[in-house]
Design an enzyme around this catalytic site. Structure first.
Site, PDB file in Angstrom:
ATOM      1  N   TYR A 155      33.251  42.096  28.832  1.00 41.26           N
ATOM      2  CA  TYR A 155      33.410  41.583  30.197  1.00 41.26           C
ATOM      3  C   TYR A 155      32.211  41.974  31.074  1.00 41.26           C
ATOM      4  O   TYR A 155      31.625  41.126  31.762  1.00 41.26           O
ATOM      5  CB  TYR A 155      34.717  42.130  30.784  1.00 41.26           C
ATOM      6  CG  TYR A 155      35.050  41.585  32.150  1.00 41.26           C
ATOM      7  CD1 TYR A 155      35.546  40.290  32.309  1.00 41.26           C
ATOM      8  CD2 TYR A 155      34.875  42.353  33.295  1.00 41.26           C
ATOM      9  CE1 TYR A 155      35.859  39.790  33.565  1.00 41.26           C
ATOM     10  CE2 TYR A 155      35.190  41.856  34.553  1.00 41.26           C
ATOM     11  CZ  TYR A 155      35.681  40.577  34.673  1.00 41.26           C
ATOM     12  OH  TYR A 155      35.985  40.074  35.923  1.00 41.26           O
ATOM     13  N   ILE A 188      41.065  42.591  43.034  1.00 40.00           N
ATOM     14  CA  ILE A 188      41.798  41.595  43.815  1.00 40.00           C
ATOM     15  C   ILE A 188      43.154  41.363  43.143  1.00 40.00           C
ATOM     16  O   ILE A 188      43.244  41.330  41.905  1.00 40.00           O
ATOM     17  CB  ILE A 188      41.030  40.248  43.884  1.00 40.00           C
ATOM     18  CG1 ILE A 188      39.526  40.478  44.175  1.00 40.00           C
ATOM     19  CG2 ILE A 188      41.672  39.322  44.913  1.00 40.00           C
ATOM     20  CD1 ILE A 188      39.193  41.055  45.513  1.00 40.00           C
TER      21      ILE A 188
END
Ligand code: NAP
Length: 257
Positions: A155, A188
């Site tokens: 990632y 988030i």
């Protein structure tokens, strides 16, 4: 004072947003629709139809894989038709897939890089000829591009690659009046984040210790930043990565030690 240049004179308001069924993508399309843009929301998940319908008239959904250039081309053509030209593309779709590096399956490494980096490059070059003069692209990076996160090698590498793409493509297409930028979210509240917590790879408490603003971000925090970057107010902004992380990436010592 009015912005100068192509962004100030164009009328196009069509925008493609990938990964828009839920999470940040949904937050982004909600803000863009509210601001008057005509949105085509793309996702693998059929739920994207409900997302687009919730925006009201003048928006559409497309179910498809962002690694397929035909999907992106169709979405861009629809957005151009809906919005009197294609103003922008927002490459938001992404996958996380954490795991320990020694045993991490290379098939998983390939999948993460395929969606998060190759898919963004394929999307960008597919959309480029369809963009209206003065148009732009926004790519979703992450604080994981510039900071080390354990057990996220694929990632982190994919998002660092996205930031390289932003700088390279902004140099290549800037002379043609096309802007390329990125937003780098912190933590988030989305399905991706929930899965990280469930997998024991993140806790809200540990994240909050790193966030000076003292709260987890909302998808609209990212939507607002994207809306600024595609708007004429950002007509002279290109090649940048805008952190939207409550101050995480700028962190040193907190106010209380
Ligand atoms: P999310 O909740 O998992 O939503 C991502 C959406 O993209 C899902 O609907 C997913 O569908 C879709 N998608 C994945 N691969 C796709 C493909 N090949 N083609 C089409 N759609 C695809 O993730 P998110 O938290 O909203 O994250 C959105 C972006 O922000 C990602 O690029 C992520 O890396 C980045 N980001 C998020 C955070 C955060 O804290 N949430 C922080 C930094 C950066 P499926 O479920 O079917 O895969």
């Amino acid at each position: 004072m009015t912005a100068q240049g192509p962004a100030a004179v164009r009328g196009a308001r069509g925008v493609v947003v990938t990964g828009a069924a839920r999470g940040l993508g949904r937050g982004i399309v909600e803000v863009l629709a509210e601001a008057g843009y005509a949105v085509v929301a793309v996702d693998l998940l059929p739920d994207v139809a409900e997302t687009a319908a919730s925006l009201g008239e003048g928006h559409e959904a497309l179910v498809g894989d962002v690694t397929d250039p035909d999907v992106i081309r169709s979405a861009a053509e629809r957005a151009a038709a809906l919005g009197d030209g294609l103003l922008a593309a927002v490459f938001n779709a992404g996958v996380a897939s954490p795991g320990d590096s020694v045993s991490y399956p290379l098939t998983e490494w390939d999948r993460v890089l395929d969606v998060n980096l190759r898919g963004v490059f394929v999307g960008a070059r597919t959309v480029r000829p369809l963009l209206a003069p003065g148009g732009s692209m926004v790519m979703l990076s992450s604080i994981a591009a510039s900071q080390g996160f354990a057990a996220r090698a694929a990632y982190c590498s994919s998002k660092a690659g996205v930031e390289g793409l932003v700088r390279s493509l902004s140099m290549e297409w800037g002379p043609e009046g096309i802007r390329v930028n990125a937003v780098a979210p912190g933590t988030i509240e989305t399905e991706m984040q929930r899965r990280m917590i469930e997998a024991g790879r993140l806790s809200s408490e540990s994240a909050l210790q790193r966030i000076p603003m003292g709260r987890i971000g909302h998808p609209h925090d990212i939507g607002n930043a994207v809306e600024f970057l595609v708007s004429p107010r950002a007509a002279y902004v290109s090649g940048v990565v805008l952190p939207v992380d409550g101050g995480w990436a700028g962190g040193g010592l907190p106010a209380t030690v």
